[in-house]
Structure formats: structure tokens, C-alpha cells
Design a protein around this motif. Sequence first.
Motif: not given
Length: 411
Positions: A1-28
Amino acid sequence: MKRVVTSLPFILLVAVVVGILVGLVATEQVMLVIVTVKYILNQLIMFCVPLIIIGFIAPSITKLGSNVSRVLGFAILISYVSSIGAAFFSTASGYAIIPQLSIVTDPAGLRDLPDVPFQLDIPQIMSVMSALVFSIIIGLASVWTKAKAIPQILDEFQRIVLAVVTKVIIPVLPVFIACTFCGLAYEGAITQQLPVFIVVVLIVILGHYIWLAVLYGIAGAYSGKNPLQVIRHYGPAYLTAIGTMSSAATLAVALQCAGKAKPLRKDMVSFGIPLFANIHLCGSVLTEVFFVMTISKMLYGAMPSVTTMILFCLLLGIFAIGAPGVPGGTVMASLGLITGVIGFDATGTALVLTIFALQDSFGTACNVTGDGALSLIMTGYVERHGIQAEEAPETRELFNVEDERVPLQNA
């Protein structure tokens, strides 16, 4: 499980989700900070592109050239032909399939991103094509003159560039990608295009299976042996590659699978499997080409021209042979082609990096399984020409076991 969580694809997936959530509520005001960070990181990544090209293409030529033999030369040739064959297959499929997808290219109704308030320009030391031509010329000239110092310098430079990639580029990628998807979500484009990404990934995986069928069909016809007696043993290697997302972690299993295949000559297994793990990336190339065409249609309203795609495919085959041994190494090494030949901006580059990384395990599995087909072709070649066992190039401890590439093993 630790190997999956620390893998680059998983980290990038988290980055995508975080980016989308921030973008939906971000101000100018928030977006002013985000577009600035994205601009600076893009400048840093693009500055490193010529260094990556020189650091991996030139040393690869000198290493392969210093061990020139009929068998090795043939192995390099069929690896390149397989890679560009997969690229052209993907290109033809893209022109046929992508226009049928529901890709929204009309930007009407989207919010505009704020202008970058602070720009830190970091010019490249040379253009992408200059770096490629320099790498090829210096590599070939080193082989022709049997130079000793230059290959050592290039090998040391490759280690330096690999350190830059693993300690600078890879760590900043999640931030760069999160900023990109934040911008897309802020504009409103991500809600329109996200379903297309899922469909494209499924199409690419199907393309992997079709190309493997083509490879094994050609291998069987050339060698005169039944290719099913090879691929039937590759199930464990395929699943291992999907689970580990690493050719290094899969190599031992791949050697066992190939060793069980009766049509394969044993010396070609011990020689070919480790070698092809380093230079044969048909699945990765096929994936990148289709993604580039899709994103071009998505962001810029049209796919690249036929002549542009032909040039891109031919050069991509060279870049794949010398790609760095890190997750997503093929697309990382070819960033210069994506920006220089295709003409992508920072957003297009980030999207290619993201989608490629998220399916990288399937591309690796296609690469590994395809190595069995090339080993069958190698078996047919040495038997036709009455060539006895050849020794593989000596082991080079350049990449560690976590890398996408693996050291070449002694036969």
C-alpha cells in the motif's frame, strides 16, 4: 500500500484532484498566485529539456556504438522500427477516431485566467532541435573516432542530468500539474473535457493489445515459430508490470516467462530481454502519440498536420531509445518535441504529462510483453544467419531498482 501511495501516478492523481477542487472555488486573487507559480515552473522545466536531450541521447549512442555487433545492431533496428511502427499506428488511429469523440473546442462561456503579474524568464541554453542534432553528432563522432574521454564525460553528464530530473523536475511536477488543472477548473473547461480523458485512456489500452498482436504476428511469420507459445507465458510479467509500474521490478519475472517459451533461444532471452527493457518502448510511444493528438484537438481546436506527425513519430523513436530511467521517462525526454515540433504551450504539456503518468503502468506492461515478440524475431535472425551466442553489453549501474529502466545484464 505504501508503494502505491508514494508512486508518481498516485501523487499526480492527487495533484489533479486538489487542483480541480481549488480551481472550482478560487478567487481571482488566488489565481494570480497560481498562474505565476505555473509560469515559473514551466520556465524551469523547459530550461531543462535541452539538458535532458543531450544527457540521454548522446551517451546512449556512445554506449550502444561501443558494442557494435550484428546482433546488437539488429536488436536496435527492430526496437526502433517497432517504436515508430506503434507511433504511426497510433497516428492513423488518431486521425480516424479522435474526430468522432465529443471534444468541445469552443471556448465560449469560459472565464479568462488573469495575466501573470510576475514573469521570471529562464531561456534555454539552446533550441530543442539544436540539442538533438548536437547529441547525435557528438555521439556518432565519439564512436567513429573511438574516443575514450568524451564517452566518460557524457556518461558523467548523464548522471548529473538524471539527478536533476529525479530531484528537481519530478518533485515540482505535481505542483505544476495541480496549477494547470486549477486553471482549467477555474475557466470551466475541465467539466467539459474530463470524460474525454477516460475514454482516451481506454482507447489507448485497446491500442496496446492490437499492437502486441501485430508484433507477435510479425515475429511468428519471420521466425517460422508459433508466437502463441511465447505470449502464453507472459501473463505473470504483464500483471507484474501493471502492479509495479516498473520494468526493473518486472525484469526477473519477464526473464522467467521468456525462459519458459520453447521457441525462444536461451541466449537470445538472456541477451534480448534486459536489452529491450532499456530501448524498446512501443507501448509508451503509442500512448504519447495518441494523447498528443487528442490534447491538440481539445486545446487548440485541430490535430497536428500529417507532415508534422510524421516528423514527430520519426524523432520520437530516437528519443525513446535514449529516454531517462524514471517514471514517464519517454514523455519527459520528448518534451522538446512536444513543444518544438507539435507546438504545445504549458497547459498542453502539463496535460500530456498527467494523462501519460496515470496510465503509465499499462504502457510499461505493453513494453515488457512486446519484448517477447522482439526476442522471437532475434531468435529467427540468429538461426537464419547461423550466429552463435553473443554477449550482452556489460552491466552499467546507472539506474537504481526503482527506475523505469534497468541495467543491462551479462548474458
